[in-house]
Structure formats: structure tokens, C-alpha cells
Design a protein around this motif. Structure first.
Motif, PDB file in Angstrom:
ATOM      1  N   ASN A 383      56.646  83.870 121.423  1.00 51.44           N
ATOM      2  CA  ASN A 383      58.505  83.122 122.505  1.00 51.44           C
ATOM      3  C   ASN A 383      59.525  83.842 121.557  1.00 51.44           C
ATOM      4  O   ASN A 383      60.095  83.214 121.343  1.00 51.44           O
ATOM      5  CB  ASN A 383      57.764  81.544 122.355  1.00 51.44           C
ATOM      6  CG  ASN A 383      56.812  81.284 122.210  1.00 51.44           C
ATOM      7  OD1 ASN A 383      55.886  82.026 122.789  1.00 51.44           O
ATOM      8  ND2 ASN A 383      57.028  79.959 122.435  1.00 51.44           N
ATOM      9  N   SER A 384      59.478  84.610 120.592  1.00 47.56           N
ATOM     10  CA  SER A 384      60.569  84.772 120.455  1.00 47.56           C
ATOM     11  C   SER A 384      61.153  86.821 120.433  1.00 47.56           C
ATOM     12  O   SER A 384      60.206  87.259 121.060  1.00 47.56           O
ATOM     13  CB  SER A 384      60.560  85.308 118.456  1.00 47.56           C
ATOM     14  OG  SER A 384      60.143  86.285 117.458  1.00 47.56           O
ATOM     15  N   ARG A 400      66.096  83.202 119.596  1.00 49.66           N
ATOM     16  CA  ARG A 400      64.752  81.944 119.740  1.00 49.66           C
ATOM     17  C   ARG A 400      65.681  80.973 121.001  1.00 49.66           C
ATOM     18  O   ARG A 400      66.794  81.096 121.440  1.00 49.66           O
ATOM     19  CB  ARG A 400      64.200  81.081 119.105  1.00 49.66           C
ATOM     20  CG  ARG A 400      63.761  82.214 117.799  1.00 49.66           C
ATOM     21  CD  ARG A 400      63.603  81.026 116.900  1.00 49.66           C
ATOM     22  NE  ARG A 400      62.588  81.339 115.200  1.00 49.66           N
ATOM     23  CZ  ARG A 400      61.979  82.143 115.584  1.00 49.66           C
ATOM     24  NH1 ARG A 400      60.864  82.091 116.227  1.00 49.66           N
ATOM     25  NH2 ARG A 400      61.754  82.466 113.757  1.00 49.66           N
ATOM     26  N   GLY A 401      64.774  80.774 122.263  1.00 42.49           N
ATOM     27  CA  GLY A 401      64.915  79.991 123.663  1.00 42.49           C
ATOM     28  C   GLY A 401      64.222  80.153 124.537  1.00 42.49           C
ATOM     29  O   GLY A 401      64.395  79.093 125.327  1.00 42.49           O
ATOM     30  N   HIS A 402      63.098  81.115 124.302  1.00 45.87           N
ATOM     31  CA  HIS A 402      61.843  80.892 124.976  1.00 45.87           C
ATOM     32  C   HIS A 402      61.234  79.394 125.375  1.00 45.87           C
ATOM     33  O   HIS A 402      61.187  79.581 124.188  1.00 45.87           O
ATOM     34  CB  HIS A 402      60.803  82.475 125.397  1.00 45.87           C
ATOM     35  CG  HIS A 402      62.063  83.394 125.944  1.00 45.87           C
ATOM     36  ND1 HIS A 402      62.011  83.398 127.947  1.00 45.87           N
ATOM     37  CD2 HIS A 402      62.742  84.243 126.000  1.00 45.87           C
ATOM     38  CE1 HIS A 402      63.371  84.302 128.173  1.00 45.87           C
ATOM     39  NE2 HIS A 402      62.959  85.566 127.211  1.00 45.87           N
ATOM     40  N   GLU A 403      60.415  79.352 126.283  1.00 45.22           N
ATOM     41  CA  GLU A 403      59.212  78.332 125.660  1.00 45.22           C
ATOM     42  C   GLU A 403      57.702  78.664 125.805  1.00 45.22           C
ATOM     43  O   GLU A 403      56.996  78.297 125.813  1.00 45.22           O
ATOM     44  CB  GLU A 403      59.783  77.323 126.661  1.00 45.22           C
ATOM     45  CG  GLU A 403      61.433  76.179 126.627  1.00 45.22           C
ATOM     46  CD  GLU A 403      61.184  75.664 127.419  1.00 45.22           C
ATOM     47  OE1 GLU A 403      59.974  75.298 128.413  1.00 45.22           O
ATOM     48  OE2 GLU A 403      62.152  74.583 127.372  1.00 45.22           O
ATOM     49  N   ASP A 404      57.717  80.398 125.782  1.00 46.77           N
ATOM     50  CA  ASP A 404      56.885  81.071 125.986  1.00 46.77           C
ATOM     51  C   ASP A 404      56.470  82.184 126.091  1.00 46.77           C
ATOM     52  O   ASP A 404      57.279  83.070 125.505  1.00 46.77           O
ATOM     53  CB  ASP A 404      56.117  80.722 127.533  1.00 46.77           C
ATOM     54  CG  ASP A 404      54.123  80.415 127.586  1.00 46.77           C
ATOM     55  OD1 ASP A 404      53.490  80.933 126.703  1.00 46.77           O
ATOM     56  OD2 ASP A 404      53.808  79.595 128.646  1.00 46.77           O
ATOM     57  N   SER A 429      59.880  85.545 130.297  1.00 43.31           N
ATOM     58  CA  SER A 429      58.733  85.766 129.672  1.00 43.31           C
ATOM     59  C   SER A 429      57.682  85.373 130.136  1.00 43.31           C
ATOM     60  O   SER A 429      58.075  84.588 131.626  1.00 43.31           O
ATOM     61  CB  SER A 429      59.653  84.630 128.656  1.00 43.31           C
ATOM     62  OG  SER A 429      58.865  83.093 128.569  1.00 43.31           O
ATOM     63  N   ASP A 431      57.426  81.732 130.276  1.00 44.54           N
ATOM     64  CA  ASP A 431      58.601  80.322 131.056  1.00 44.54           C
ATOM     65  C   ASP A 431      59.341  80.790 131.979  1.00 44.54           C
ATOM     66  O   ASP A 431      59.541  79.430 132.685  1.00 44.54           O
ATOM     67  CB  ASP A 431      59.172  80.297 130.021  1.00 44.54           C
ATOM     68  CG  ASP A 431      60.490  81.166 129.622  1.00 44.54           C
ATOM     69  OD1 ASP A 431      60.307  82.171 130.526  1.00 44.54           O
ATOM     70  OD2 ASP A 431      60.640  80.964 128.623  1.00 44.54           O
ATOM     71  N   CYS A 435      66.053  85.410 130.395  1.00 45.01           N
ATOM     72  CA  CYS A 435      67.450  85.654 129.294  1.00 45.01           C
ATOM     73  C   CYS A 435      68.035  87.536 128.647  1.00 45.01           C
ATOM     74  O   CYS A 435      67.431  87.829 128.098  1.00 45.01           O
ATOM     75  CB  CYS A 435      66.431  84.616 127.979  1.00 45.01           C
ATOM     76  SG  CYS A 435      66.262  83.366 128.349  1.00 45.01           S
ATOM     77  N   ASN A 444      72.101  80.501 121.275  1.00 44.66           N
ATOM     78  CA  ASN A 444      71.662  80.512 122.706  1.00 44.66           C
ATOM     79  C   ASN A 444      72.219  81.406 123.599  1.00 44.66           C
ATOM     80  O   ASN A 444      73.191  82.462 123.574  1.00 44.66           O
ATOM     81  CB  ASN A 444      72.158  78.779 123.806  1.00 44.66           C
ATOM     82  CG  ASN A 444      72.312  77.800 122.867  1.00 44.66           C
ATOM     83  OD1 ASN A 444      71.123  77.737 122.483  1.00 44.66           O
ATOM     84  ND2 ASN A 444      73.198  76.939 122.620  1.00 44.66           N
TER      85      ASN A 444
END
Length: 498
Positions: A383-384, A400-404, A429, A431, A435, A444
Motif C-alpha cells: 500500500n505504499s 502512505r495514504g492508500h488503503e489497498d 490504487s 482503493d 493520489c 498527506n
């Protein structure tokens, strides 16, 4: 005297006759008894035989049941032994997974610690790199103010694929703006952007299409409009979409994943990653395999070929020991399911860097260009998004910020216009978001684009310049290009935001 004698004999004969009569009766009685005994014996023998037969069959049935019971018990014991072995094997696997989780947690803690410590080791080097990161920008003639991102909206959608679209590419051929796409429906499709329609489809692959690229080499040298595609059917194929035919085919031993054309010698060389853990370098002109790079320990999913990285003359047309012309000063990077990124020198064919930090599969890698030429961007199943400096063989930022899963990463043409000016990178991603990140900061995301609900995840993205006609007078058209973002999704849609 004579008469007495005869009378005595007569009496004697009478006695003998009477005695004989008794004997005959006794004999008759004995014969009768004998016959009775014989009949009884026969009946007894018959009953005995019947009992014997019944006993035999009973014994046979019991024996059969015993054998079956024995075999069943034996089979059950064998199955129990197999089950015990499976349980033991699963237990070992669980222990290994627990160990890996512990290692991953330790790595994560160490990584977070390093981030908070700002890499105190080699502090002077890091300070210099951070200084560079604060001022790195792409050539200003091709950059856009990041504020334009906030005004992007969906302007075109292409539908037709019946499964996920893993790869897209863009080109302007014969003054036509074209997108090609590769999908899990086993097809390669070509789309006319200006007319918003599909103009060609190839179904020659027998399994998923993982990557597609336009071939500049065919266009420049043979005036052919050609797309190259890689597939899980173990092949790389070249398609002439103007004349609707297949040209070359390269065969590999297992599924072929990412592909990339060289940035030297007009794109004559093609690099491919494979499920057989290798990276192959092909000569498009001769269709020959020039070299296979072997060091990865798992599937090689993504590859990229660098811009010129040394001070070698760009017009150097010398041939190296594997037959590559003009490749000196260039390198290949590869991302793998073994969680590493490796860098290979095309001139020497040696691995000279290995980058470790991701804790899961590496899905996407990209070389930087211009001032970012010494960096590599990567996205992973962990997820990074990560930024690496290949001069010091180290990760310098984690976003980091994606959830998948992060399926795709790109250096964007956007720049944050402030006192320092900073590059912007982006990532897509599972998700279902894209981003945008300030390259200087791992805080963020600057901005997030959410895909449509029917997209179900972003698999690929590309920045493209689409032309617009504006008439200055009746006889002249000026071509003006607008920046657009094109992406593909898990549900098979291709979308353009502008």
C-alpha cells in the motif's frame, strides 16, 4: 428200531426247520434294520453336506467381511497418517508465516524509526539529497501548475473490454491521437480519441494481456503503426493495427508481464519481465533474444529502461558484448514479487544495485528524468509509494495514504509553484483513488481523485497531451495541447480527465 430212528430224524429235521425259520426271520429283520440304517445314514450324510456347505459359505462371508474391514482399517490408518503429515506441514507453514509477520513488523518499526530519525546515518549525504529534493523540477517548458489538478474532471469514457484493463499507452500517429489497451479479456484494443470510439481489436492472445506499448521503432523505420503486447500465454506479439495483422511473436517459457522499449537507438530493443523470474532483452529488428538477466527470486512483474545515466556520447553506436548497439550508459530496473527492485547495467549485463524496503510485491516502477534522473519511483502490495536514490542505493521517501495495493506510479508534469518549486508524483490504487504527492514530503496527499463506483480500482494511468484546434484565421489552425489524465480500471473502463 428203524421207525424210532426215522422218527428221531424227523423230529431233528423239524427242529432244524424251525431254527432255520427263526434265522430267516432274524435275517429279514436284520436286512430291514440295515435298510433303515442306510436310509438314516443317507439322510445324515445329506444333512451333513448341507451343514458343511452352509458353514463354508458362512466362513467365506466372514472372511470377506474381515478382509474388507481390515482393508478399510488400513486405508483409514493411511489417510490418518497423510492427514497428520498435512497438519504438520500446515503447522510449519503457519510458523513460517508468523516468523515473516514478525520480521515485517520489525522492518516496519525500523523503517518508521529511520523516518523519524531522518536517516542520521550518512547525515551529510541525506542533507544534500534533501536539499536537492527541495529544488528538483522537471524542465519548466513542460510543467504545469499543480492547481490545474484540482480543476480536472471526467471528459471521455471508453467501454468495450469485458474484464480489467491492466495497461494503456498513448501515441499520435499520422496526426491521429490513439490509445491502446490490454485486458484480462485476452484482447488488445485500439481507440480513436478524437472520435471517441474503438477502431481495432486483436484477439490472438489465448490468455490475459498484461502490458501494451506503441512501437516507435516500427513507425520510424517502416512507417508501420504497431502495438506490442505481452500475455500470460507466454508470448510477446506485435500487431499492425493499420492493416489488421500480426507481425512478430517472441516466445518465452512462462507468463510475460511488463514490457518496455529502449530510449536509445530509436526503440530498437525491448525489455520484458516474466513469471520465470528473469528479465529478457530482445532485438526488435532481428527478433533475437540478446540476454536474460537472472537474480530475482520470484516473478518479475514490472520493468523500465533508464534515460542516459552516464557521460557517454548519446550518439555512441558501438556494440557491446551481447549485441546491443548504443546501450552504453543505460540501465534496466525491475520490480519483483520477491519484494525487491534491482538495477542492471546494459553494457556489462551485471546487476549493480538492489533496493530493499517494500514488504510485499512490487507492482510498478518508473525511472525519473531530467533533474530526477537518479531516482526511481515504486508502488507495492504493501500500500505504499516509495522514492529511491540509486546513487546511494537507498529509499529516501515513503508515501502512505492508500488503503489497498498500489498498482501504478508516475512522475507527473505538475509542479507546486512556491518559493522552492517542487515536483509532484502520483499513484493509482485498488482503493479506487489516484493520489498526488509533494515529492519533498511524505505527509498527506496533496489531492485525491476518486474513480467512479463502477471502476472498482485504478490499474494504470498516464498523462497525455490532447490537441485542440483554435482558428486564428480562416486559413490557419494553431494546435494547442491540453494536459489530460488517462486511467484504466478493474472493471474494464478507460477514462480521460481534463
Amino acid at each position: 428200531d428203524e421207525i424210532k430212528k426215522l422218527n428221531l430224524e424227523n423230529e431233528t429235521l423239524k427242529v432244524e426247520l424251525q431254527s432255520k425259520g427263526k434265522k430267516d426271520k432274524e435275517i429279514a429283520r436284520l436286512k430291514q434294520q440295515l435298510e433303515q440304517y442306510q436310509n438314516q445314514s443317507l439322510q445324515f450324510d445329506y444333512a451333513h453336506v448341507c451343514l458343511f456347505v452352509l458353514f463354508f459359505f458362512a466362513f467365506d462371508i466372514l472372511s470377506s467381511l474381515k478382509i474388507k474391514t481390515y482393508l478399510k482399517q488400513k486405508t483409514t490408518l493411511i489417510e490418518m497418517e497423510k492427514l497428520k503429515k498435512k497438519i504438520k506441514s500446515k503447522h510449519n507453514e503457519i510458523q513460517k508465516i508468523k516468523q515473516e509477520i514478525q520480521i515485517m513488523e520489525q522492518q516496519k518499526k525500523l523503517e518508521e524509526k529511520n523516518n523519524h530519525m531522518n536517516y542520521n546515518i550518512e547525515e551529510q549525504k541525506e542533507d544534500n539529497i534533501n536539499d536537492n529534493l527541495s529544488t528538483l523540477i522537471i524542465n519548466t517548458s513542460s510543467t504545469f501548475n499543480f492547481e490545474l489538478v484540482r480543476s480536472l474532471k471526467l471528459i471521455k469514457t471508453f467501454t468495450g473490454h469485458t474484464n480489467w484493463v491492466r495497461s494503456i499507452d498513448y501515441s499520435t500517429l499520422d496526426n491521429n491521437q490513439i490509445i491502446c489497451s490490454g485486458s484480462g479479456d485476452n484482447t488488445v484494443r485500439v481507440w480513436d480519441i478524437d472520435n471517441n470510439k474503438q477502431i481495432q481489436s486483436f484477439d490472438g492472445h489465448s490468455s490475459y494481456v498484461n502490458c501494451v506499448k506503441f512501437s516507435s521503432y516500427h513507425y520510424q523505420n517502416y512507417s508501420q503503426n504497431v502495438i506490442c503486447s505481452s500475455s500470460n500465454d507466454n508470448t510477446i506479439r506485435f500487431w499492425d493495427f493499420k492493416h489488421n495483422k500480426q507481425l512478430q511473436i517472441f516466445n518465452e517459457t512462462r507468463s510475460v508481464c511488463g514490457i518496455e522499449f529502449s530510449q536509445f537507438n530509436g526503440g530498437r530493443y525491448l525489455c520484458s519481465g516474466s513469471y520465470d523470474k528473469t528479465i529478457r532483452l530482445w532485438d526488435v529488428e532481428t527478433s533475437n533474444l540478446l540476454h536474460a538477466f537472472n537474480e530475482h527470486e520470484n516473478v518479475v512483474w514490472c520493468v523500465d529502461i533508464s534515460p542516459l545515466q552516464s557521460n557517454n556520447n548519446k550518439n555512441d553506436n558501438t556494440m557491446n558484448n551481447i549485441g546491443v548497439i548504443g546501450g552504453n550508459g543505460y540501465s534496466i530496473c525491475s520490480g519483483s514479487f520477491d519484494k525487491t527492485i534491482r538495477i542492471w547495467d546494459i553494457e556489462t549485463t551485471k546487476q549493480f544495485n538492489i533496493l530493499k524496503g517494500h514488504t510485499n510485491y512490487v507492482w510498478s516502477i518508473k525511472y525519473g528524468s531530467n533533474q530526477l534522473i537518479n531516482t526511481i519511483l515504486s508502488g507495492s502490495d504493501d500500500n505504499s509509494v516509495r522514492l529511491w536514490d540509486i546513487r546511494i542505493n537507498r529509499q529516501i521517501q515513503v508515501y502512505r495514504g492508500h488503503e489497498d495495493y498500489v498498482n501504478i506510479v508516475e512522475y507527473s508534469p505538475f509542479v507546486i509553484k512556491d518559493n522552492d518549486n517542487s515536483n509532484v508524483i502520483c499513484s493509482g490504487s485498488n482503493d479506487n483513488t489516484i493520489c498526488f504527492w509533494d515529492i519533498r514530503s511524505n505527509k498527506n496527499a496533496l489531492h485525491v481523485i476518486k474513480g467512479n463506483k463502477q471502476d472498482n480500482g485504478i490499474l494504470c494511468l498516464k498523462f497525455i497531451g490532447l490537441k485542440k484546434n483554435e482558428k486564428n484565421n480562416e486559413n490557419e489552425n494553431n494546435l494547442i495541447y491540453d494536459l489530460n489524465l488517462c486511467y484504466s480500471s478493474l472493471k474494464g473502463q478507460i477514462c480521460i480527465w481534463g
